[in-house]
Design an enzyme around this catalytic site. Structure first.
Site, PDB file in Angstrom:
ATOM      1  N   SER A 277      18.935  42.525  -5.829  1.00  0.00           N
ATOM      2  CA  SER A 277      20.078  43.354  -5.473  1.00  0.00           C
ATOM      3  C   SER A 277      19.692  44.334  -4.366  1.00  0.00           C
ATOM      4  CB  SER A 277      20.564  44.131  -6.695  1.00  0.00           C
ATOM      5  OG  SER A 277      21.479  45.137  -6.323  1.00  0.00           O
ATOM      6  N   LYS A 283      17.556  44.155 -10.826  1.00  0.00           N
ATOM      7  CA  LYS A 283      18.206  42.848 -10.807  1.00  0.00           C
ATOM      8  C   LYS A 283      17.336  41.744 -10.220  1.00  0.00           C
ATOM      9  CE  LYS A 283      21.851  41.871 -11.723  1.00  0.00           C
ATOM     10  NZ  LYS A 283      23.085  42.037 -10.934  1.00  0.00           N
ATOM     11  N   GLU A 290      23.882  29.665  -8.510  1.00  0.00           N
ATOM     12  CA  GLU A 290      25.290  29.975  -8.239  1.00  0.00           C
ATOM     13  C   GLU A 290      25.796  29.202  -7.023  1.00  0.00           C
ATOM     14  OE1 GLU A 290      25.269  34.561  -9.981  1.00  0.00           O
ATOM     15  OE2 GLU A 290      24.818  34.180  -7.878  1.00  0.00           O
TER      16      GLU A 290
END
Length: 505
Positions: A277, A283, A290
């Site tokens: 992130s 993160k 994805e």
């Protein structure tokens, strides 16, 4: 020198119109295929006596162009509509119209492009099939390592039964083998030679169609001349197969995304395949997975576009078909990239056995095992056992207990409410609510019993080996034919490690 096809018209095509109809950018991908196809066509014209000794000069020009293409030095560019016009113009520039103008005898761009597309698709099928088998091998290795790692299996996104991670990975191997079979079956319909159909109705020249097919490694002909130039069903079939393949990868990606999250923690995605992130320091995001999901959606969209294009065409060649090439190339690119990345993710992920065991220890997914034990060992009808265990599950849930923590008395009490006389021991309850023992009790073929998983693993390894052998044989056959063709043209045969000439960058 500009294009050589505009004898019918007196005006040059406007620049914006030429840019609009030109397929030069996407045709770079079929440059070497078109050169090889043209080389086979000219050699066959010579062998049929349709052209004479001047054919050698055409062959020499094509060989020179082919060498430049392999070296990445031949760029398909200029004021041409397509690669076919580009190649013919290049040959005429090199040997003159008197000789080079004979190259296209008995041929149309219609059957010419159909040939080049089939040749390129054939090699792309080899590539994607190879990647499918490589991913299957990676999954087999992980399945072997995790054959006894228990996990909950899900229906309706709810815990259903106890399985193993190895059994899950093995299911994905089966998906990939099915994908390989679909692509392999499609290959038989792709690997047919359309050249010799001319524009649509054949030609008055006695072409050696079978000879061209032989030189280029095809298994036979697309015999009917209309079918040869107008049919692109194989493109729809391939795009559909790639869509099915990508849907499977998307499901696998979704599972791995969920299982690598904090709430599950069954696996960890390697940092080599994760993102971070820009603002949240903690993160580690599964962005590669994805994007596989997103790329699956793109392949579905491209497949829909292909179907929509073909839906509106009359029988025969139509320029609309030009647009379908780039869509199919993109489908291949997305599938190949996704397979490569997924293989890396699968090969490097870490399994958290403790979290997997913890998830099944508190699960009610052993309820069916308890019900089946009552059927087998107490001769209770299955439906009655189903109702009984359902009542026991409700009581355990309401009291905040695991199913393995219920007492024999509770089971007997609920049985009495159903008009049954039942006696069970503490050992009976603990045995048939133990998730690890429940796996060992599975007897049906294909179940997650670790012994059954190991049996299936051995069979799947053999299946992958057979598929690899088939793929190797097909590539070797094409290589032998290309080597023979190039030798006939005076070029040293291709080396074994180059199954087919690569397209220029």
């Amino acid at each position: 020198m500009e294009g050589v096809y505009r004898g019918r018209v007196s005006k040059p095509m406007r620049e914006e119109a030429l840019d609009f109809v030109s397929s030069l950018d996407e045709d770079q991908r079929i440059l070497t295929d078109d050169l090889l196809g043209t080389l086979a066509h000219v050699i066959a014209l010579q062998e049929a006596g349709i052209i004479g000794e001047e054919g050698k000069k055409i062959v020499e020009a094509l060989v020179w162009l082919f060498g430049r293409a392999l070296a990445g030095e031949l760029k398909v560019e200029g004021k041409f509509e397509d690669v076919h016009e580009f190649i013919e113009t290049q040959v005429i520039q090199r040997v003159g119209m008197e000789v080079g103008g004979k190259m296209h005898t008995g041929r149309s761009r219609n059957d010419q492009v159909a040939l080049a597309v089939r040749m390129r698709v054939r090699e792309e099928l080899h590539r994607v099939s190879d990647l499918v088998l490589l991913l299957a091998r990676s999954l087999l290795k992980r399945a072997e390592e995790t054959a006894e790692v228990p996990i909950p299996l899900y229906t309706h996104t709810r815990q259903a039964q106890i399985g193993t991670l190895g059994h899950y990975f093995l299911s994905k191997v089966d998906e990939l083998l099915e994908n390989f079979e679909r692509l392999s079956d499609c290959y038989k319909r792709v690997n047919l030679c359309p050249l010799g159909a001319c524009a649509i109705g054949g030609t008055s020249f006695p072409l050696l169609r079978e000879r061209v097919a032989e030189l280029l490694g095809f298994e036979g002909l697309v015999e009917n001349s209309i079918q040869a130039v107008s049919n692109r069903d194989f493109m729809l079939e391939i795009a559909s197969n790639l869509s099915i393949l990508m849907l499977g990868l998307s499901r696998l990606a979704e599972d791995l995304i969920l299982w690598s999250g904090e709430e599950f923690g069954f696996i960890s995605i390697s940092e080599e395949f994760a993102s971070t992130s820009s603002v949240m320091p903690q993160k580690v995001n599964p962005c590669t997975l994805e994007l596989i999901r997103a790329k699956a959606a793109e392949v579905l969209g491209l497949t829909t576009a292909l179907f929509s294009t073909f839906k509106g065409l009359i029988t025969g060649y139509n320029r609309d078909l030009q647009e379908t090439k780039s869509e199919l190339w993109r489908c291949f690119e997305l599938a190949e990239d996704s397979l490569r990345v997924m293989r890396g993710i699968v090969s490097t992920l870490e399994v958290n056995r403790e979290r997997c065991v913890s998830a099944v220890e508190g699960s009610f997914a052993v309820a069916l095992d308890l019900a089946e034990a009552l059927v087998r060992e107490r001769s209770i009808p299955f439906r009655t056992a189903h109702i009984l265990v359902g009542r026991v599950v409700r009581r355990a849930f309401e009291s905040g207990k695991r199913l393995g923590e219920i007492s024999p008395a509770l089971l007997e009490e609920e049985a009495k409410q159903l008009g049954l006389t039942l006696e069970v021991s503490e050992e009976f309850v603990r045995k048939y609510t133990n998730p690890l023992l429940s796996l060992q009790a599975r007897k049906s073929k294909g179940s997650p019993n670790p012994l059954e998983v190991k049996r299936m693993l051995a069979e799947r390894y053999r299946s992958v080996e057979r598929a690899e052998e088939l793929l190797s044989e097909r590539r070797a056959h094409v290589l032998r034919c290309f080597s023979s063709l190039l030798s006939r043209a005076g070029i040293e045969p291709l080396r074994r490690e180059e199954p087919t000439p690569p397209s220029s960058p």
